[in-house]
Design an enzyme around this catalytic site. Structure first.
Site, short mmCIF file in Angstrom:
data_model
loop_
_atom_site.label_atom_id
_atom_site.label_comp_id
_atom_site.label_asym_id
_atom_site.label_seq_id
_atom_site.Cartn_x
_atom_site.Cartn_y
_atom_site.Cartn_z
N HIS A 578 0.81 -1.22 0.00
CA HIS A 578 0.00 0.00 0.00
C HIS A 578 0.85 1.27 0.00
CE1 HIS A 578 -3.78 1.83 -0.09
NE2 HIS A 578 -4.00 2.02 1.20
N ASP A 582 -2.49 1.74 -4.58
CA ASP A 582 -3.74 2.11 -3.93
C ASP A 582 -4.81 1.05 -4.20
OD1 ASP A 582 -2.63 4.48 -2.98
OD2 ASP A 582 -3.11 5.54 -4.84
#
Length: 607
Positions: A578, A582
């Site tokens: 992450h 995204d």
């Protein structure tokens, strides 16, 4: 006697050393050509070493657990002698050495000047006036060089000397420890003899290939008198001339006075010294960072090191500095972290470093849990898996997204072709090559999933080197890499996958085949799992898990409207980093994989 040397084999272009895991033969055993002598390994793979010739194993030069460089002689074979003669061969000759020693002694007494001339030709030690008066060791001079520690490593720092001048060393015995900002390693002696000269001081950095020490291969211990500056002396720990960087001529503000040079103990705790009260060694790099950041000795000693033997590494110090900035504490003590309900009070692995400690003893475990338990030690592969997985979780911010695919057409395609494929190609047609193919197509449209994070930079790879997880029984799993997976069709991927999977289970993989992957696919459905949340294989940023294919009633659209139909369905899960991926991109990647899998049909021509 025809002697054959057995060397530590080369296990890949980037592998420079290996560890002896187990000897399958002992001195005196007869061996045939290509019969297994021993098992060796790296942090990636274990492999067996066959005998280069038939004969008798006369000597093993490396112990189980020892790590040596590629090309090191680890055993010797006698290709002429019968097994019954080995015991006699192993015993050192009694008469010849004695005669040689007597002759050497007589020569010394009769012609000391000639002996001195021989010494001058054999070794450059007499250039040092303090050693000119010392008797010269006999035997050949052997150079100890700064070893190569990786393709990108061009220099190393001497962290600590384990031997002093005049001390005897055995072959493969550790002489010194060297390191870079990445790794520390011990340097074994290339020969048996006496250490006659150190050419590099502790803390000094030199290029790979530089001669760092000299050995006399046939000298006896004590035949070389160490110079005054090299004699083991506790005062050297604090003498300014020994390490000017450790003890400044004027004390830093608030750190007190520099101790007397004659004081045999280390400097006050506020001064960063090479060793603490507990004897733990602090490398020049660690001391440099500590000094630059204004750390006190008490703070360093409070850190739980993640390096070899509990040594404090650069990552440990940087992690402590980050933690101290987030939660300032008193300057004379390490910050204390308040316990949190339901969570361990132990600090997380520093900057991704993690090692499996020995833990409590069997007796302590029985006292805690009772006698009705079975204690099984972790094997080497399980320890490596534990270290890699915890390091990955400490490095990447893991997020997992899920999707569902209707793979009825794929199932029909495989069923229609699997028998003919096996006859033609000689391997089974599994679902794995289809999954790899779909992943590669999705990677083409989402290049950020085929990248790695290097500091504050994103490195996007244009080649698709896809790792496939292979279960190794109950021992764990490996992820051999199919290189340039984007260049193959399903048929080529099937052959590649079958080949690396078989060799992984037979311990025939080379270490390079487990490195360099840019993305990983793990078929957890082959083990019956519907879905999972896989852990990223560092330094990659994504891993795709494919669940079991099951028949389920689902609602489908047809010409007359909605209908319930029995379809082959499966779940997909994508774990991604992450930090750079995204949720929108992760979901988009998954949908592209689903589209690719659902495009297969029974009449497709992919072979």
């Amino acid at each position: 006697m025809a002697q054959v040397d057995v060397e530590m084999p080369k296990m890949g272009e980037s592998i420079t050393e290996g560890t002896v895991i187990a000897w399958h033969k002992q001195p005196g055993d007869e061996v045939e050509q290509d019969e297994i002598l021993l098992e060796i390994g790296t942090d990636k793979v274990d492999t067996e070493v066959p005998s280069p010739k038939g004969g008798v194993l006369t000597e093993t030069l490396v112990e189980e657990g020892d790590t040596v460089e590629v090309g090191t002689i680890i055993a010797t074979l006698d290709t002429d002698t019968a097994a019954a003669e080995v015991d006699a061969d192993d015993a050192p000759p009694a008469e010849a050495p004695a005669e040689d020693e007597a002759a050497a002694d007589e020569a010394k007494e009769a012609a000391p000047d000639a002996d001195a001339e021989d010494e001058a030709e054999a070794t450059p030690l007499e250039t040092d006036s303090e050693e000119a008066a010392s008797p010269a060791p006999s035997g050949d001079e052997v150079e100890v060089v700064m070893p190569k520690m990786g393709e990108s490593i061009t220099e190393g720092t001497v962290v600590a000397w384990y031997k002093d001048i005049g001390e005897a060393v055995a072959i493969d015995e550790t002489i010194l420890e060297i390191g870079t900002d990445k790794v520390d390693t011990e340097v074994p002696s290339p020969a048996e003899g006496v250490l006659t000269e150190k050419l590099v001081e502790e803390g000094e950095t030199v290029e790979v290939g530089t001669v760092v020490a000299l050995l006399a291969s046939e000298a006896e211990a004590g035949s070389v008198e160490p110079p005054a500056s090299d004699k083991p002396d506790a005062t050297q720990e604090t003498a300014p001339e020994a390490d000017e960087a450790e003890l400044p001529s004027t004390p830093p503000s608030g750190d007190g006075a520099v101790p007397d040079a004659d004081e045999p103990q280390r400097a006050p705790e506020e001064t960063i010294t090479r060793r603490g009260d507990d004897g733990r060694f602090y490398s020049p790099l660690v001391r440099s960072i500590a000094k630059e950041e204004g750390l006190r000795m008490s703070e360093l000693e409070s850190l739980e090191g993640s390096g070899r033997g509990g040594r404090v590494t650069k990552e440990d110090v940087l992690a402590y500095l980050d933690e101290r900035e987030e939660a300032p504490a008193a300057p004379t003590s390490a910050p204390e972290r308040p316990p949190r309900p339901g969570r361990s009070d132990e600090a997380p692995p520093a900057r991704g470093d993690y090692t499996v400690d020995e833990g409590p003893s069997d007796e302590e475990l029985r006292q805690q849990y009772g006698d009705r338990i079975e204690v099984q030690p972790m094997d080497r592969m399980r320890k490596m898996t534990a270290e890699h997985m915890v390091r990955s979780k400490a490095t990447s911010a893991h997020v997992t997204s899920f999707a569902e695919a209707d793979v009825t057409g794929l199932v029909q395609l495989r069923e229609a072709n699997k028998e003919a494929f096996r006859e033609r190609e000689g391997v089974k047609l599994t679902y794995t090559p289809f999954f790899v193919k779909a992943a590669v197509e999705a990677l083409r449209e989402h290049p950020l999933l085929n990248a790695s994070v290097e500091g504050d930079k994103i490195v996007i790879k244009h080649d698709f080197h896809v790792g496939i997880a292979v279960a190794i029984g109950n021992k764990g799993l490996l992820a051999p890499v199919i290189r340039n997976a984007g260049d193959y069709n399903v048929s080529g991927l099937a052959r590649k996958a079958a080949n690396v999977a078989e060799r992984a289970r037979n311990k025939e993989l080379q270490p390079d085949e487990l490195q360099g992957g840019t993305f990983t696919v793990t078929n957890i459905g082959s083990l019956g799992s519907l879905m999972g949340t896989p852990i990223i294989n560092q330094p990659q940023v994504g891993i795709l898990a494919t669940g079991a294919i099951q028949k389920r009633p689902v609602v489908v659209e047809n010409d007359v409207g909605d209908a319930i139909s029995v379809r082959h369905m499966m779940y997909l899960s994508l774990s991604y980093d992450h930090r750079i991926i995204d949720g929108a991109m992760g979901s988009s990647f998954l949908q592209r994989v689903v589209t690719e899998l659902e495009s297969f049909s029974a009449d497709a021509d992919l072979f």
